[in-house]
Write an enzyme that holds these catalytic residues in place. Structure first.
Site: not given
Length: 363
Positions: A184, A210, A306
């Site tokens: 991310s 992401h 995540d």
């Protein structure tokens, strides 16, 4: 009492500057120390007081945001969050922002911007707080000549993944390994550094980074131009194979699937999982179900959690799992959570990941 995070807002829109100020100062841990309508005013403001984070628009008079971002990173590196009305036609601009050193990009619509910003208040404050703790690294210039060589309510992935299928075929050992990577904040340039170091015949790689919808295609094209491996944005049904890197498209989940000895990806819609779409947890849990010990899981820099639970499932299914270390993570969030869960077999610095991919993928 901890010192507040000091933020400088740079945007040519007075209404956006006002709205961003209200949003950020609604968080007790953030203080807006100033605003600027263009980079020249911002530069003078920085000379008076250095902020912890800059929020930066891209389209501004006198000097564009990307040029200003490059100057900041060359002269006095400060964490920068780009907050701009980029469209899919501006995807190359987004790539330039990440390459220049932006910690994160927040997309604002061209109409209804103030309302959108207010509705995204929690996310914006979270991004700014994560950026304040970012470790800024000077990345090597892109190019083949000088790159290193290597011989909301949080849903779980159950909301996207199909029910497990009984039988042993999905877990049967094959001769091919699949490398599953999740990243991310800070991941775009970290992934570039890893992938550039891999030779053309490296093990198959599937990645969730992401990133907003439409920008992943430009990101994949850029990596493909720099790497010996083929890099492409995944489409539903793409074969996972040696020498190829598949990147999950923005706003879609990507799952690893298996048919006999062939691995492929399923690209699908679905709810946000761990507040993200694509979600690293979705990819990792599908790898645990369909690849088992044939998979290698790597969780890299990023804020939030995540991928942490998914990596644990991969490890329990027999996969070899790795977390990027704190020293080389731009934001030590996702790897930290995975390590805390006991999901990582090994913790490695960024510069060792390419070598470990080759070692583990060819085992």
């Amino acid at each position: 009492m901890p010192r507040k995070i000091r933020v400088l807002i740079v945007d040519d829109s007075a209404s956006v500057r006002q709205t961003m100020t209200e949003i950020l100062e609604s968080d007790p841990g953030i203080e807006v120390i100033g605003t600027a309508p263009d980079p020249y005013v911002a530069a003078r403001r920085i000379q008076q007081e250095v902020p912890d984070v800059i929020t930066l628009d891209v389209e501004m008079p006198r000097m564009d945001g990307i040029t200003f971002l490059r100057k900041i990173m060359a002269q006095r590196p400060i964490p920068v969050v780009v907050c701009s009305s980029l469209t899919e036609t501006d995807s190359e601009t987004a790539s330039q922002a990440w390459e220049a050193g932006a910690v994160e990009i927040i997309l604002k619509p061209r109409v209804g911007t103030a309302q959108f910003l207010l509705e995204s208040k929690i996310h914006i404050c979270d991004v700014v707080k994560a950026a304040a703790g970012a470790r800024l690294r000077s990345m090597p210039a892109a190019g083949r000549a000088n790159r290193p060589r290597v011989p909301e309510k949080k849903l779980t992935a159950d909301a996207v993944l199909p029910p497990p299928v009984a039988g042993r075929n999905a877990m049967a050992r094959t001769t091919e390994s699949v490398i599953c990577i999740g990243a991310s904040t800070g991941g775009t340039e970290s992934l570039r550094e890893v992938l550039e170091a891999l030779p053309a015949a490296s093990p198959a790689i599937v990645i969730v980074q992401h990133m907003p919808e439409k920008f992943t295609e430009a990101f994949a094209r850029r990596l493909d131009s720099l790497c010996d491996m083929e890099v492409k944005e995944a489409v539903d049904g793409d074969t996972v194979m040696r020498g190829r890197v598949l990147i999950a498209p923005g706003n879609h989940h990507m799952l690893l699937q298996r048919s006999g000895a062939r691995y492929y990806v399923s690209v699908k819609d679905g709810p946000l999982v761990s507040r993200h779409r694509p979600s690293v947890d979705v990819l990792f849990r599908s790898a645990a179900s369909h690849a088992g010990s044939n998979a290698v899981g790597i969780i890299m820099t990023g804020m939030g959690d995540d991928g942490a639970r998914g990596l644990l499932e991969m490890r329990k299914a027999g996969a070899y799992t790795i977390a990027q270390d704190e020293a080389t993570s731009v934001v030590f969030g996702m790897p930290k959570e995975a390590i805390a869960l006991g999901a990582a077999d090994k913790i490695l610095p960024l510069e060792m990941l390419a070598m470990e991919i080759l070692r583990a993928g060819n085992r």
